[in-house]
Design an enzyme around this catalytic site. Sequence first.
Site, PDB file in Angstrom:
ATOM      1  N   GLU A  88       0.818  -1.210   0.000  1.00 55.72           N
ATOM      2  CA  GLU A  88       0.000   0.000   0.000  1.00 55.72           C
ATOM      3  C   GLU A  88       0.853   1.262   0.000  1.00 55.72           C
ATOM      4  O   GLU A  88       2.042   1.232   0.319  1.00 55.72           O
ATOM      5  CB  GLU A  88      -0.943  -0.018   1.204  1.00 55.72           C
ATOM      6  CG  GLU A  88      -0.291  -0.559   2.463  1.00 55.72           C
ATOM      7  CD  GLU A  88      -1.250  -0.675   3.641  1.00 55.72           C
ATOM      8  OE1 GLU A  88      -2.035  -1.637   3.669  1.00 55.72           O
ATOM      9  OE2 GLU A  88      -1.200   0.191   4.525  1.00 55.72           O
ATOM     10  N   CYS A 115       2.701  -2.413  15.706  1.00 55.01           N
ATOM     11  CA  CYS A 115       2.605  -2.129  14.271  1.00 55.01           C
ATOM     12  C   CYS A 115       1.928  -3.264  13.512  1.00 55.01           C
ATOM     13  O   CYS A 115       2.272  -4.433  13.660  1.00 55.01           O
ATOM     14  CB  CYS A 115       3.985  -1.888  13.683  1.00 55.01           C
ATOM     15  SG  CYS A 115       3.961  -1.569  11.913  1.00 55.01           S
ATOM     16  N   GLU A 156      10.881  -2.167   6.339  1.00 51.25           N
ATOM     17  CA  GLU A 156      12.009  -1.451   6.930  1.00 51.25           C
ATOM     18  C   GLU A 156      12.976  -1.126   5.785  1.00 51.25           C
ATOM     19  O   GLU A 156      13.688  -2.020   5.295  1.00 51.25           O
ATOM     20  CB  GLU A 156      12.660  -2.332   8.011  1.00 51.25           C
ATOM     21  CG  GLU A 156      14.011  -1.859   8.506  1.00 51.25           C
ATOM     22  CD  GLU A 156      14.056  -0.385   8.897  1.00 51.25           C
ATOM     23  OE1 GLU A 156      13.182   0.074   9.668  1.00 51.25           O
ATOM     24  OE2 GLU A 156      14.950   0.325   8.418  1.00 51.25           O
ATOM     25  N   SER A 187      12.799   6.476   6.731  1.00 54.62           N
ATOM     26  CA  SER A 187      12.449   6.249   8.131  1.00 54.62           C
ATOM     27  C   SER A 187      12.894   4.850   8.546  1.00 54.62           C
ATOM     28  O   SER A 187      12.623   3.874   7.855  1.00 54.62           O
ATOM     29  CB  SER A 187      10.932   6.377   8.295  1.00 54.62           C
ATOM     30  OG  SER A 187      10.546   6.097   9.619  1.00 54.62           O
ATOM     31  N   LEU A 211      11.917   6.050  17.325  1.00 55.60           N
ATOM     32  CA  LEU A 211      12.506   5.773  18.636  1.00 55.60           C
ATOM     33  C   LEU A 211      11.455   5.164  19.572  1.00 55.60           C
ATOM     34  O   LEU A 211      11.635   4.075  20.099  1.00 55.60           O
ATOM     35  CB  LEU A 211      13.109   7.057  19.216  1.00 55.60           C
ATOM     36  CG  LEU A 211      13.946   6.883  20.478  1.00 55.60           C
ATOM     37  CD1 LEU A 211      15.154   5.997  20.242  1.00 55.60           C
ATOM     38  CD2 LEU A 211      14.391   8.241  21.017  1.00 55.60           C
TER      39      LEU A 211
HETATM   40  N1  SAH Z   1      10.301   0.514   9.338  1.00 58.12           N
HETATM   41  C1  SAH Z   1      10.408   1.933   9.248  1.00 58.12           C
HETATM   42  C2  SAH Z   1       9.378   2.604   8.341  1.00 58.12           C
HETATM   43  C3  SAH Z   1       7.985   2.081   8.321  1.00 58.12           C
HETATM   44  S1  SAH Z   1       7.012   2.332   9.772  1.00 58.12           S
HETATM   45  C4  SAH Z   1      10.382   2.539  10.640  1.00 58.12           C
HETATM   46  O1  SAH Z   1      10.259   1.793  11.616  1.00 58.12           O
HETATM   47  O2  SAH Z   1      10.555   3.743  10.772  1.00 58.12           O
HETATM   48  C5  SAH Z   1       6.653   4.051   9.759  1.00 58.12           C
HETATM   49  C6  SAH Z   1       6.345   4.650  11.117  1.00 58.12           C
HETATM   50  O3  SAH Z   1       5.010   4.351  11.530  1.00 58.12           O
HETATM   51  C7  SAH Z   1       7.241   4.144  12.214  1.00 58.12           C
HETATM   52  O4  SAH Z   1       7.607   5.209  13.052  1.00 58.12           O
HETATM   53  C8  SAH Z   1       6.308   3.184  12.943  1.00 58.12           C
HETATM   54  O5  SAH Z   1       6.765   2.930  14.235  1.00 58.12           O
HETATM   55  C9  SAH Z   1       5.018   3.914  12.877  1.00 58.12           C
HETATM   56  N2  SAH Z   1       3.812   3.135  13.120  1.00 58.12           N
HETATM   57  C10 SAH Z   1       3.620   1.818  12.942  1.00 58.12           C
HETATM   58  N3  SAH Z   1       2.357   1.478  13.264  1.00 58.12           N
HETATM   59  C11 SAH Z   1       1.736   2.619  13.642  1.00 58.12           C
HETATM   60  C12 SAH Z   1       0.422   2.920  14.075  1.00 58.12           C
HETATM   61  N4  SAH Z   1      -0.506   1.977  14.173  1.00 58.12           N
HETATM   62  N5  SAH Z   1       0.135   4.211  14.369  1.00 58.12           N
HETATM   63  C13 SAH Z   1       1.064   5.184  14.237  1.00 58.12           C
HETATM   64  N6  SAH Z   1       2.310   4.956  13.825  1.00 58.12           N
HETATM   65  C14 SAH Z   1       2.662   3.685  13.535  1.00 58.12           C
END
Ligand code: SAH
Length: 338
Positions: A88, A115, A156, A187, A211
């Site tokens: 997506e 997540c 990732e 990210s 973080l």
């Molecule tokens: N793997 C990478 C990029 C994809 S996730 C990373 O970890 O940065 C993108 C962002 O969305 C990350 O900060 C992740 O922790 C956050 N994220 C994941 N699920 C989420 C949710 N349900 N609500 C808000 N942010 C979320």
Amino acid sequence: MNLFGITKQDLENYFEKIGEKKFKATQVFEWIYQKRVWDIDLFSNIKKEKREQLKKDFNLDLIKIVKRQEDELTYKYLFRLLDGEFIEAVVMMHNYGLSICVSSEVGCNMSCAFCESGRLKKRRNLKSYEMVEQILLIEKDLGKRISNVVIMGIGEPLDNYDNVCQFIYIINDAKGIQIGARHITVSTCGLVPKILDLAHFPIQVNLAISLHAPNDELRSKLMPVNKVYSISLLIEAIREFLQITSRRVTIEYVMLNNVNDSRTQAIELACLLKGMNVYVNLIPYNETNHLEFKRSSKKRIKAFYDELKHQHIDVTIRKEFGSKIDAACGQLRGREIE
Ligand code: SAH
């Protein structure tokens, strides 16, 4: 090979190899990215014989948009890849232009507890053309150009480093989609060695670090990657990135009710980041049906924000987009494949 997955430089090498002028690569880029002509037979400034050769070596196969959901300022797309997998992408309308959040993998192996993408394990890396086409097909669908790219969808990106770098070369190219380096953000959950690689990457993209917790005990519970690369290693890598690039880094912090959102934790976070050229982006959590985490109340988010400000940390609260349309990473895909 898919023509949307090759850099201009590699295409120049290809043309030289088949006994053609290097600048033919620029012409091909102009056809596919500027004129948006996606049929090799129509590349009229390339000799017929070379066009035939090009057709033998490359295709312009497209992934497919299978669903589009929208609310006021957000469009969310579900794509089917050529092998039947789903990914997506989300487009958000900001006042400064359109920003797209692209996926980098089919699923994700990082297993962050909150997540949705990680609930469904990684099935494979995305190829660079599959990332490029997310942009091209959405631009075509909306009839608008995208100005910002965040690699923050499913996956990732630093766990698929080479394809992601290839993708960045292609979209940043002056003859490609022309997305400026400062308009591209990678990210990561914190793959330390790859953060250091990215610091030396020739295109100066923005870095965002997920973080989400101010200490190892909590972070390891939320993000298993922390057991491999602890907070101190991560902070050290960010410092090095800052030193090499002089580019401000974004710290993402998803607000999980009664998990990581107390005033004490805000102070702990401030101590960690003090003096670094970073800013904190507080993200209201998108709740999903499968996971027990709840979003922090507006009041708690504001209190956390105020405490960081008080500690002289730059902080913003992320404007919310698309919570009505399953915009949490992986939600749409999750629904499709279950
Ligand atoms: N793997 C990478 C990029 C994809 S996730 C990373 O970890 O940065 C993108 C962002 O969305 C990350 O900060 C992740 O922790 C956050 N994220 C994941 N699920 C989420 C949710 N349900 N609500 C808000 N942010 C979320």
